[in-house]
Design a protein around this motif. Structure first.
Motif, PDB file in Angstrom:
ATOM      1  N   VAL A   1       0.892  -1.093   0.155  1.00 15.44           N
ATOM      2  CA  VAL A   1       0.003  -0.138   0.016  1.00 15.44           C
ATOM      3  C   VAL A   1       0.868   1.211   0.028  1.00 15.44           C
ATOM      4  O   VAL A   1       2.177   1.167   0.015  1.00 15.44           O
ATOM      5  CB  VAL A   1      -0.883   0.133   1.218  1.00 15.44           C
ATOM      6  CG1 VAL A   1      -1.990  -1.213   1.221  1.00 15.44           C
ATOM      7  CG2 VAL A   1      -0.233  -0.047   2.621  1.00 15.44           C
ATOM      8  N   VAL A   2       0.228   2.619  -0.004  1.00 17.99           N
ATOM      9  CA  VAL A   2       0.911   3.651  -0.015  1.00 17.99           C
ATOM     10  C   VAL A   2       0.702   4.566   1.307  1.00 17.99           C
ATOM     11  O   VAL A   2      -0.459   4.631   1.716  1.00 17.99           O
ATOM     12  CB  VAL A   2       0.710   4.536  -1.233  1.00 17.99           C
ATOM     13  CG1 VAL A   2       1.258   5.583  -1.206  1.00 17.99           C
ATOM     14  CG2 VAL A   2       0.841   3.701  -2.425  1.00 17.99           C
ATOM     15  N   PHE A   3       1.703   4.706   2.190  1.00 17.40           N
ATOM     16  CA  PHE A   3       1.452   5.465   3.316  1.00 17.40           C
ATOM     17  C   PHE A   3       2.347   6.831   2.719  1.00 17.40           C
ATOM     18  O   PHE A   3       2.170   7.839   3.726  1.00 17.40           O
ATOM     19  CB  PHE A   3       2.364   4.788   4.411  1.00 17.40           C
ATOM     20  CG  PHE A   3       1.994   3.732   4.777  1.00 17.40           C
ATOM     21  CD1 PHE A   3       0.545   3.639   5.563  1.00 17.40           C
ATOM     22  CD2 PHE A   3       2.256   2.554   4.732  1.00 17.40           C
ATOM     23  CE1 PHE A   3       0.059   2.572   6.128  1.00 17.40           C
ATOM     24  CE2 PHE A   3       1.827   1.297   5.275  1.00 17.40           C
ATOM     25  CZ  PHE A   3       0.656   1.576   5.794  1.00 17.40           C
ATOM     26  N   GLY A   4       2.845   6.923   1.768  1.00 14.87           N
ATOM     27  CA  GLY A   4       3.723   8.333   1.702  1.00 14.87           C
ATOM     28  C   GLY A   4       3.188   9.574   1.752  1.00 14.87           C
ATOM     29  O   GLY A   4       3.790  10.613   1.889  1.00 14.87           O
ATOM     30  N   ASN A   5       1.866   9.545   1.236  1.00 20.24           N
ATOM     31  CA  ASN A   5       1.143  10.902   1.431  1.00 20.24           C
ATOM     32  C   ASN A   5       0.456  11.261   2.695  1.00 20.24           C
ATOM     33  O   ASN A   5      -0.302  12.204   2.842  1.00 20.24           O
ATOM     34  CB  ASN A   5       0.223  11.318   0.189  1.00 20.24           C
ATOM     35  CG  ASN A   5       1.004  11.133  -1.273  1.00 20.24           C
ATOM     36  OD1 ASN A   5       1.947  11.934  -1.257  1.00 20.24           O
ATOM     37  ND2 ASN A   5       0.412  10.738  -2.321  1.00 20.24           N
ATOM     38  N   SER A   6       0.345  10.200   3.627  1.00 25.00           N
ATOM     39  CA  SER A   6      -0.468  10.095   4.708  1.00 25.00           C
ATOM     40  C   SER A   6       0.174  10.921   5.929  1.00 25.00           C
ATOM     41  O   SER A   6       1.256  10.737   6.306  1.00 25.00           O
ATOM     42  CB  SER A   6      -0.920   8.724   4.899  1.00 25.00           C
ATOM     43  OG  SER A   6      -1.486   8.176   3.849  1.00 25.00           O
ATOM     44  N   GLN A   7      -0.595  11.440   6.938  1.00 28.07           N
ATOM     45  CA  GLN A   7      -0.288  11.982   8.045  1.00 28.07           C
ATOM     46  C   GLN A   7      -0.716  10.913   9.209  1.00 28.07           C
ATOM     47  O   GLN A   7      -1.745  10.553   9.073  1.00 28.07           O
ATOM     48  CB  GLN A   7      -1.305  13.247   8.318  1.00 28.07           C
ATOM     49  CG  GLN A   7      -0.881  14.313   7.273  1.00 28.07           C
ATOM     50  CD  GLN A   7      -1.791  15.640   7.630  1.00 28.07           C
ATOM     51  OE1 GLN A   7      -3.032  15.569   7.573  1.00 28.07           O
ATOM     52  NE2 GLN A   7      -1.308  16.716   7.977  1.00 28.07           N
ATOM     53  N   GLY A   8       0.302  10.786   9.922  1.00 24.14           N
ATOM     54  CA  GLY A   8       0.017   9.944  11.177  1.00 24.14           C
ATOM     55  C   GLY A   8      -0.099  10.770  12.291  1.00 24.14           C
ATOM     56  O   GLY A   8       0.030  11.784  12.574  1.00 24.14           O
ATOM     57  N   CYS A   9      -0.638  10.071  13.448  1.00 21.54           N
ATOM     58  CA  CYS A   9      -1.301  10.953  14.690  1.00 21.54           C
ATOM     59  C   CYS A   9      -1.281   9.824  15.807  1.00 21.54           C
ATOM     60  O   CYS A   9      -1.271   8.463  15.307  1.00 21.54           O
ATOM     61  CB  CYS A   9      -2.357  11.476  14.519  1.00 21.54           C
ATOM     62  SG  CYS A   9      -3.870  10.672  14.207  1.00 21.54           S
ATOM     63  N   LEU A  10      -1.164  10.328  16.977  1.00 22.02           N
ATOM     64  CA  LEU A  10      -1.186   9.435  18.197  1.00 22.02           C
ATOM     65  C   LEU A  10      -2.747   9.799  18.697  1.00 22.02           C
ATOM     66  O   LEU A  10      -3.066  10.725  18.914  1.00 22.02           O
ATOM     67  CB  LEU A  10      -0.258   9.828  19.333  1.00 22.02           C
ATOM     68  CG  LEU A  10       1.254   9.222  18.678  1.00 22.02           C
ATOM     69  CD1 LEU A  10       1.938   9.708  19.793  1.00 22.02           C
ATOM     70  CD2 LEU A  10       1.464   8.114  18.317  1.00 22.02           C
ATOM     71  N   ALA A  11      -3.320   8.762  19.266  1.00 24.84           N
ATOM     72  CA  ALA A  11      -4.557   9.015  19.759  1.00 24.84           C
ATOM     73  C   ALA A  11      -4.997   7.645  20.615  1.00 24.84           C
ATOM     74  O   ALA A  11      -3.807   6.672  20.699  1.00 24.84           O
ATOM     75  CB  ALA A  11      -5.915   9.078  18.870  1.00 24.84           C
ATOM     76  N   GLU A  12      -5.971   7.529  21.500  1.00 34.09           N
ATOM     77  CA  GLU A  12      -6.445   6.438  22.113  1.00 34.09           C
ATOM     78  C   GLU A  12      -6.739   5.136  21.468  1.00 34.09           C
ATOM     79  O   GLU A  12      -7.120   5.207  20.305  1.00 34.09           O
ATOM     80  CB  GLU A  12      -7.536   6.632  23.039  1.00 34.09           C
ATOM     81  CG  GLU A  12      -7.363   7.859  24.255  1.00 34.09           C
ATOM     82  CD  GLU A  12      -8.486   7.830  25.223  1.00 34.09           C
ATOM     83  OE1 GLU A  12      -9.386   7.256  24.896  1.00 34.09           O
ATOM     84  OE2 GLU A  12      -8.213   8.500  26.505  1.00 34.09           O
ATOM     85  N   SER A  13      -6.338   4.180  22.021  1.00 30.61           N
ATOM     86  CA  SER A  13      -6.604   2.797  21.432  1.00 30.61           C
ATOM     87  C   SER A  13      -8.196   2.526  21.724  1.00 30.61           C
ATOM     88  O   SER A  13      -8.734   3.041  22.768  1.00 30.61           O
ATOM     89  CB  SER A  13      -5.926   1.765  22.182  1.00 30.61           C
ATOM     90  OG  SER A  13      -6.014   1.277  23.395  1.00 30.61           O
ATOM     91  N   PRO A  14      -8.769   1.612  21.140  1.00 32.51           N
ATOM     92  CA  PRO A  14     -10.109   1.074  21.394  1.00 32.51           C
ATOM     93  C   PRO A  14     -10.210   0.800  22.781  1.00 32.51           C
ATOM     94  O   PRO A  14     -11.238   0.909  23.279  1.00 32.51           O
ATOM     95  CB  PRO A  14     -10.147  -0.120  20.397  1.00 32.51           C
ATOM     96  CG  PRO A  14      -9.267   0.098  19.216  1.00 32.51           C
ATOM     97  CD  PRO A  14      -8.069   0.805  19.874  1.00 32.51           C
ATOM     98  N   GLN A  15      -9.377   0.328  23.565  1.00 34.24           N
ATOM     99  CA  GLN A  15      -9.344   0.011  25.017  1.00 34.24           C
ATOM    100  C   GLN A  15      -9.369   1.449  25.796  1.00 34.24           C
ATOM    101  O   GLN A  15      -9.188   1.254  27.091  1.00 34.24           O
ATOM    102  CB  GLN A  15      -8.391  -1.096  25.355  1.00 34.24           C
ATOM    103  CG  GLN A  15      -8.871  -2.499  25.010  1.00 34.24           C
ATOM    104  CD  GLN A  15      -8.786  -2.721  23.380  1.00 34.24           C
ATOM    105  OE1 GLN A  15      -7.772  -2.078  22.650  1.00 34.24           O
ATOM    106  NE2 GLN A  15      -9.789  -3.356  22.936  1.00 34.24           N
ATOM    107  N   GLY A  16      -8.816   2.416  25.088  1.00 35.99           N
ATOM    108  CA  GLY A  16      -8.769   3.583  26.091  1.00 35.99           C
ATOM    109  C   GLY A  16      -7.252   3.916  26.175  1.00 35.99           C
ATOM    110  O   GLY A  16      -6.807   4.952  27.072  1.00 35.99           O
ATOM    111  N   HIS A  17      -6.106   3.208  25.778  1.00 38.23           N
ATOM    112  CA  HIS A  17      -4.719   3.471  26.307  1.00 38.23           C
ATOM    113  C   HIS A  17      -4.218   4.318  25.457  1.00 38.23           C
ATOM    114  O   HIS A  17      -4.609   4.114  24.101  1.00 38.23           O
ATOM    115  CB  HIS A  17      -3.932   2.175  26.039  1.00 38.23           C
ATOM    116  CG  HIS A  17      -4.754   1.029  26.721  1.00 38.23           C
ATOM    117  ND1 HIS A  17      -4.597  -0.526  26.367  1.00 38.23           N
ATOM    118  CD2 HIS A  17      -5.092   0.745  27.963  1.00 38.23           C
ATOM    119  CE1 HIS A  17      -5.009  -1.199  27.429  1.00 38.23           C
ATOM    120  NE2 HIS A  17      -5.342  -0.348  28.304  1.00 38.23           N
ATOM    121  N   PRO A  18      -3.715   5.462  25.865  1.00 39.88           N
ATOM    122  CA  PRO A  18      -2.949   6.401  25.173  1.00 39.88           C
ATOM    123  C   PRO A  18      -1.798   6.013  24.233  1.00 39.88           C
ATOM    124  O   PRO A  18      -1.174   5.031  24.714  1.00 39.88           O
ATOM    125  CB  PRO A  18      -2.590   7.413  26.138  1.00 39.88           C
ATOM    126  CG  PRO A  18      -2.241   6.869  27.217  1.00 39.88           C
ATOM    127  CD  PRO A  18      -3.248   5.646  27.383  1.00 39.88           C
TER     128      PRO A  18
END
Length: 637
Positions: free
Chosen positions: A40-57
């Motif tokens: 797949v292609v990630f090259g144009n995509s922005q990543g970010c940090l957020a909570e997991s489905p279990q609520g873990h940061p």
């Protein structure tokens, strides 16, 4: 795994009756050999940090693009939890985290904005494409996280989603003439900075007054795009293509406070999210080196090498990166990778972009925008994804199996020429022992290659075009694979772009702009030009040059230096042609596969369906593409 796709008999009695030659009937079996590449292609995509489905940061999220459907993927490097959320689009590029803890993802085809709620796993389409956008290139949140902004193509517009009222509105065009709102950031004052292309501009939109203004100095407006805009503290970063200068703005004065040049080991700096206010993290394109820049420093400082595409730096210690298909978590204090894991693969693969037969008997090809190449073993029918073939992002546009056994490739971006020797180990790079070995961009502002071949003088000839306002014309270039010397011609055909090129032992034959020309490599000049539309071109057994265009089939004789045969093509113009061991030629278009009988030059149909690209193996079987699949056609007398 290969599987029968279709087996049928095509009787050519009607063709034989019309033309009076050829076999009375041929049986054609078409096999679907399967998906070539699932990268797949990630090259144009922005990543970010957020909570997991279990609520873990601290879960890392990033969307990907694929021609067969995209998704938002997430990984918690501490627990190992992995999520995969299909998007109702071909992919996602922009991301932002709102004050509600949800992720907002900008879609690609269609250009809708999606909201993903980690706690429920629910994804909601907020719309946006109704305003005319097909891509959401980037997203950013306001300082309080209550508004999400999205940069759109081809409207050069910005969308605003208000979390409080749950409404999406179009803020309108940020440029009256351009198509790309390519990047976006929101500064500490709440002003929205938008990078514009393909004639560069940097625009600031003020939500208080609902007015926007250009802040890019005139001296930089010859560039293609203001790219990779990112805000940190009182400053905003923007890269300029193609000067590869990097401006650091003071958000209060809206004037550049610093200008950075190119990184010492790469083409440009690309901003990663995270870091303390007034501190920027960059990765260098091509090398993947991570740098840190504190406003006021003369230059960025090197932190780590070969990390890939660094998306986020957390706590000034942990770098979250994408290295081709792998997620990498790197500890900047300990100087080591803590996690490396494959992150995703396309549901149904990535669309094919080229095919060529090589001297080792295999068929080689490439796929769209992921820079991967693959091989097909005719003996087993198996397909092998060889991996990423160049350091660059993009794809291999054109491919040619040289008489020396090597596979020559021309790639987007920057029209990079490379060579692969199937007899040697895989080791991409620019060194003499690299394989594939990157020879270099052809220059002159060229961006995409249209054709490539090995000339009779042992040099590689490439037809190319500019893109994104990179140059005024296309080109025909000669590349010496040993010395790296490049010479370029911009005026051999109208518009400069040579769409097709083949070679025999004396000359090169090129076509573009409604012209067919003969190029003598010894004199380094064109010795003949004819007015002739060309949609496909091939060197036939016996030395003739055969092509189609304008609904016609034509045959050019190098010995006579003239077109000796022209006839209507009953199957319509072919997009690709190839020779086969039976001495005949074969052509393909989206609806038909045809045979051109040697010497009589008569055309018959061998399959009442088509595809893209065409190559023949040493047993005469034909390989072509349809979407992400490789198909093989076997003819039996």
């Amino acid at each position: 795994m290969k599987r029968p796709y279709l087996a049928w008999t095509v009787c050519l009695l009607s063709f034989c009756s019309e033309f009076g030659t050829g076999p009375p009937c041929r049986a054609a079996e078409i096999e679907d050999l399967g998906v070539a590449v699932r990268a797949v292609v990630f090259g144009n995509s922005q990543g970010c940090l957020a909570e997991s489905p279990q609520g873990h940061p601290g879960m890392f999220y990033i969307p990907y693009y694929s021609t067969t459907g995209g998704a938002l993927v997430g990984i918690d490097p501490r627990s190992g939890q992995h999520v995969h959320i299909p998007l109702p689009s071909q992919g996602g590029y922009g991301t932002a985290v709102g004050a509600d803890g949800a992720l907002y993802v900008g879609g690609v085809s269609p250009g809708d904005l999606y909201r993903f709620e980690p706690s429920t796993g629910k994804i909601e389409n907020l719309g946006g494409s109704r305003f005319g956008g097909t891509y959401v290139w980037a997203c950013a949140a306001s300082p309080d996280g209550m508004k999400i902004y999205a940069a759109c193509y081809p409207t050069a517009g910005v969308l605003e989603y208000d979390l409080a009222s749950r409404t999406l509105r179009d803020l309108g065009r940020m440029s009256p003439s351009e198509q790309y709102a390519r990047s976006i950031a929101v500064d500490v004052l709440g002003k929205v900075w938008v990078g514009i292309g393909t004639h560069a501009d940097l625009v600031v939109y003020d939500p208080q007054t609902e007015e926007h203004r250009s802040v890019l100095p005139q001296e930089y407006k010859h560039n293609s795009c203001a790219y990779d805009v990112y805000a940190s503290g009182d400053h905003v970063f923007a890269e300029l293509l193609y000067d590869h200068k990097h401006l650091i703005y003071d958000t209060r004065t809206e004037q550049p406070a610093a200008v950075l040049g190119q990184p010492p080991d790469g083409l440009s700096y690309m901003a990663a999210r995270g870091g303390k206010e007034g501190c920027f993290y960059f990765h260098a394109t091509l090398s993947g080196t991570l740098y840190r820049y504190r406003v006021g420093q003369p230059e960025p400082e090197k932190l780590a090498e070969r990390l890939g595409q660094v998306a986020v730096v957390d706590g000034d210690r942990y770098a979250y990166a994408i290295d081709d298909q792998d997620f990498v978590l790197y500890d900047l204090t300990e100087q080591r990778a803590l996690v490396r894991r494959k992150l995703a693969e396309a549901r149904d693969g990535m669309a094919l972009f080229s095919l060529a037969a090589a001297g080792d008997g295999k068929i080689y090809g490439s796929t769209y925008i992921n820079m991967h190449m693959f091989s097909v073993d005719p003996q087993t029918g198996t397909i092998d994804d060889l991996g990423k073939a160049l350091r660059w992002g993009g794809q291999i546009d054109s491919m040619h199996g040289g008489r020396d056994g090597k596979v020559y490739m021309g790639s987007y971006v920057h029209a990079v020429v490379s060579a692969y020797d199937p007899t040697r180990p895989w080791k991409i790079g620019t060194d003499r022992d690299s394989n594939p070995r990157e020879i270099g961009p052809v220059g002159s502002g060229q961006y995409r290659t249209r054709s490539i071949t090995l000339g009779p003088d042992g040099r590689v000839y490439v037809g190319s075009i500019p893109s994104y306002n990179s140059a005024p014309t296309g080109a025909f270039s000669r590349v010496d694979p040993e010395s790296g010397e490049i010479r370029t011609w911009l005026d051999l055909v109208p518009g400069g772009a040579v769409d097709h090129v083949v070679a025999d032992e004396h000359y090169l034959y090129g076509a573009g702009g409604g012209k067919l020309f003969v190029f003598d490599p010894e004199q380094a000049k064109v010795v003949l030009t004819l007015d002739l539309p060309v949609s496909a071109l091939v060197l036939a057994p016996g030395g003739r040059i055969v092509g189609t265009g304008g609904g016609k089939l034509f045959v050019f004789s190098p010995s006579e230096m003239r077109v000796t045969h022209t006839a209507d093509n009953p199957l319509a113009d072919f997009t690709h042609m190839c020779p086969a061991p039976d001495g005949n030629l074969y052509g393909i278009n989206p609806s038909r596969i045809g045979r051109i009988v040697a010497e009589t030059w008569q055309v018959d149909e061998v399959a009442a369906e088509g595809g893209t690209f065409l190559a023949a193996d040493q047993e005469g079987r034909l390989y072509f593409g349809r979407g992400s699949h490789v198909l093989r056609l076997s003819l039996k007398q």
